[in-house]
Design a protein around this motif. Structure first.
Motif, PDB file in Angstrom:
ATOM      1  N   THR A 212     -13.757 -19.145 -34.767  1.00 58.93           N
ATOM      2  CA  THR A 212     -12.944 -19.860 -33.771  1.00 58.93           C
ATOM      3  C   THR A 212     -13.061 -19.207 -32.395  1.00 58.93           C
ATOM      4  N   LYS A 213     -13.259 -17.883 -32.387  1.00 61.96           N
ATOM      5  CA  LYS A 213     -13.387 -17.198 -31.086  1.00 61.96           C
ATOM      6  C   LYS A 213     -14.633 -17.689 -30.359  1.00 61.96           C
ATOM      7  N   ALA A 216     -13.875 -20.857 -28.796  1.00 60.00           N
ATOM      8  CA  ALA A 216     -13.035 -20.600 -27.621  1.00 60.00           C
ATOM      9  C   ALA A 216     -13.887 -20.130 -26.440  1.00 60.00           C
ATOM     10  N   ILE A 239      -6.301 -26.141 -26.873  1.00 60.67           N
ATOM     11  CA  ILE A 239      -6.360 -25.857 -28.311  1.00 60.67           C
ATOM     12  C   ILE A 239      -6.000 -24.399 -28.604  1.00 60.67           C
ATOM     13  N   PHE A 240      -6.401 -23.492 -27.728  1.00 62.98           N
ATOM     14  CA  PHE A 240      -6.193 -22.073 -28.026  1.00 62.98           C
ATOM     15  C   PHE A 240      -4.969 -21.456 -27.357  1.00 62.98           C
ATOM     16  N   THR A 241      -4.248 -22.248 -26.547  1.00 59.98           N
ATOM     17  CA  THR A 241      -2.977 -21.715 -26.033  1.00 59.98           C
ATOM     18  C   THR A 241      -1.797 -22.532 -26.557  1.00 59.98           C
ATOM     19  N   ALA A 242      -1.906 -23.842 -26.496  1.00 63.47           N
ATOM     20  CA  ALA A 242      -0.764 -24.659 -26.908  1.00 63.47           C
ATOM     21  C   ALA A 242      -1.230 -25.943 -27.593  1.00 63.47           C
ATOM     22  N   PRO A 243      -1.806 -25.829 -28.791  1.00 64.62           N
ATOM     23  CA  PRO A 243      -2.222 -27.045 -29.501  1.00 64.62           C
ATOM     24  C   PRO A 243      -0.998 -27.880 -29.854  1.00 64.62           C
ATOM     25  N   ASN A 249      -2.382 -25.081 -34.841  1.00 61.54           N
ATOM     26  CA  ASN A 249      -1.826 -23.761 -34.540  1.00 61.54           C
ATOM     27  C   ASN A 249      -2.025 -22.810 -35.722  1.00 61.54           C
ATOM     28  N   VAL A 252      -5.890 -21.857 -35.956  1.00 63.98           N
ATOM     29  CA  VAL A 252      -6.458 -20.956 -34.936  1.00 63.98           C
ATOM     30  C   VAL A 252      -5.749 -19.605 -34.896  1.00 63.98           C
ATOM     31  N   THR A 253      -4.519 -19.537 -35.433  1.00 64.37           N
ATOM     32  CA  THR A 253      -3.867 -18.229 -35.512  1.00 64.37           C
ATOM     33  C   THR A 253      -4.198 -17.536 -36.831  1.00 64.37           C
ATOM     34  N   GLY A 254      -5.037 -18.171 -37.634  1.00 59.35           N
ATOM     35  CA  GLY A 254      -5.507 -17.521 -38.865  1.00 59.35           C
ATOM     36  C   GLY A 254      -4.511 -17.553 -40.006  1.00 59.35           C
ATOM     37  N   ARG A 255      -3.561 -18.524 -39.978  1.00 58.40           N
ATOM     38  CA  ARG A 255      -2.546 -18.550 -41.041  1.00 58.40           C
ATOM     39  C   ARG A 255      -2.941 -19.436 -42.215  1.00 58.40           C
TER      40      ARG A 255
END
Lengths: 257, 220
Positions: A212-213, A216, A239-243, A249, A252-255
């Motif tokens: 994902t990086k 980005a 997408i990478f600050t406020a999807p 979310n 991209v935060t890896g959850r």
């Protein structure tokens, strides 16, 4: 003499595009557009449909047994699956694969292999294509003095850029990248990424990546796929600050994924 | 299993809440020192500010380390970016409490100019705004955050009132000028604290919702 390659103007529209392999759905009614000279990043976990989507764009999905599709993909308004020959589609829409697979030939022959196969015989034309493609793939400076040496003598990162040059030698308008840096070290990865960004001035790029990086860093827009569905498509910074979608979310935060 | 990153974020959050508690306490003590005329307490507020400053540096360091190691995205990214900003506001709140205390030490050299009414009221409001902003942060409550921003006007209004009232004292008797100016400045410091609380509330709103409400409330 290096003649400037033409600049991509083609517009792809994907409308309600669904794909099945036998009874198994791989893509469900995907709608999106691909704009000329953008880098569109495609992200999503395993089984999300991102590779099926990419392969739909140059009709490689057709090669899979029991492939079925519904909906439409158009290239400049013409139906990609009805109005074109599949070979022509793959000329216009090239693909760079995850693993660098140079042919067991010289560097030069790797680049000219496609054009020769298509019938190009003029020597000056082939030479010009070689230089232009290697330059565009950011490999010219490293390879120009060893063009007739085996491609296998190049490093992994150089081999991948050779594969990019080989794709560009077919003079496509759109280049599809399927995990192009999966086996590369960070320096080679950075070179391939810089190459993609430079190619954007002339080509349209669609990049499928598990990193994902990477999406980005290089994409203009990013599409997030999940279980065959397009969940969200937006500007990369959004997408990478406020999807908008919590599933984006979480991914991209890896959850999840 | 909780991810290591989540544990680190949780720890960061706890430290921020701790720092906020200290800043909030500083305001309370600074006003108590003024109202009860306790020089020792005002001195203590000034001395204890060092700990708040120290925490700001430590939390910023932690944030930078997390950005470098995890390269967070989306809400995690907003969380760390907002903590960066919030610690700065909290540190400034601590400084304003110090300013109030310095003015208090000055005021204590002379008899009380007038009974203090609006200034303690302002202090309670500002302190409550700060407390609520941190509650909004802890509970990720965007609506509470938005409501805090609207309360800033009340503090501004009281500050104007304090200013005009003291102006009358000064014009009538020049001997009151030093004390009146000190009180006007205290009003100003409290008004700034409410501004910092508003900033924090705006940051919390952005953290939760992903879009900003800064500079928009007036047009609503």
């Amino acid at each position: 003499m290096v003649v400037t390659a033409r600049v991509a103007t083609a517009q792809i529209d994907v409308q309600d595009w669904s794909v099945w392999y036998g009874a198994v759905p791989a893509l469900r009614a995907v709608n999106l557009d691909i704009r000329p000279r953008e880098i569109l990043g495609i992200i999503g976990p395993a089984q999300s449909g991102k590779t099926s989507f990419l392969q739909s764009l140059n009709r490689m999905t057709e090669l899979v047994p029991a492939f079925r599709c519904a909906g439409r993909i158009t290239l400049d308004g013409k139906d990609l699956y009805r109005d074109f020959d599949s070979q022509d589609v793959r000329y216009r829409i090239g693909m760079v694969f995850a693993l660098p697979l140079p042919l067991p030939l010289s560097i030069r022959e790797n680049v000219t292999y496609g054009p020769r196969l298509r019938g190009e015989r003029t020597r000056t034309r082939l030479e010009e294509l070689t230089e232009r493609s290697l330059r565009a793939a950011s490999l010219w400076e490293e390879a120009k003095d060893r063009l007739d040496r085996p491609a296998m003598t190049l490093s992994g990162g150089q081999q991948q850029r050779l594969c990019i040059a080989r794709t560009l030698a077919m003079e496509p308008e759109i280049v599809l990248f399927d995990e192009p840096c999966s086996g590369l070290d960070p320096i080679s990865t950075a070179k391939v990424e810089d190459t993609m960004v430079q190619l954007k001035s002339r080509y349209t790029i669609v990049l499928v990546t598990n990193n994902t990086k990477q999406a980005a860093r290089v994409s203009d827009r990013v599409a997030f796929f999940l279980m065959g569905e397009l969940v969200e498509l937006d500007r990369t910074d959004v997408i990478f600050t406020a999807p908008r979608d919590p599933r984006t979310n979480d991914y991209v935060t890896g959850r999840v994924g | 299993m909780e991810r290591r990153f989540d544990e680190e974020l949780k720890h960061l959050k706890e430290r921020l809440v701790g720092m906020a508690g200290m800043a909030e306490q500083s305001i309370g003590r600074a006003i108590k020192a003024l109202v009860d005329r306790q020089a020792a307490l005002a001195q203590a507020v000034i001395q204890d500010d060092v700990a708040i400053n120290q925490l700001e540096v430590e939390i910023e360091d932690t944030c930078l380390g997390l950005l470098a190691r995890y390269q967070p995205e989306a809400k995690d990214l907003r969380f760390i970016a907002m903590i960066f900003k919030i610690v700065n506001d909290l540190e400034r709140v601590g400084d304003q409490a110090v300013n109030v205390s310095e003015r208090t030490l000055d005021l204590l050299k002379e008899p009380l100019l007038k009974p203090l009414i609006d200034i303690p009221k302002m202090a309670v409001l500002a302190q409550q705004m700060l407390k609520d902003a941190l509650d909004a942060f802890v509970n990720q409550d965007a609506e509470l955050a938005r409501a805090i921003c609207r309360r800033d006007d009340e503090v501004d209004h009281l500050n104007d009132q304090v200013y005009h009232e003291l102006l009358v004292y000064m014009t009538q008797d020049p001997k009151t000028i030093t004390r009146a100016v000190d009180l006007i400045l205290i009003g100003r410091h409290l008004e700034r604290i409410a501004d910092h609380a508003t900033n924090i509330a705006e940051d919390v709103y952005y953290l939760v919702r992903g879009h900003t409400i800064k500079h928009r409330l007036a047009g609503e």
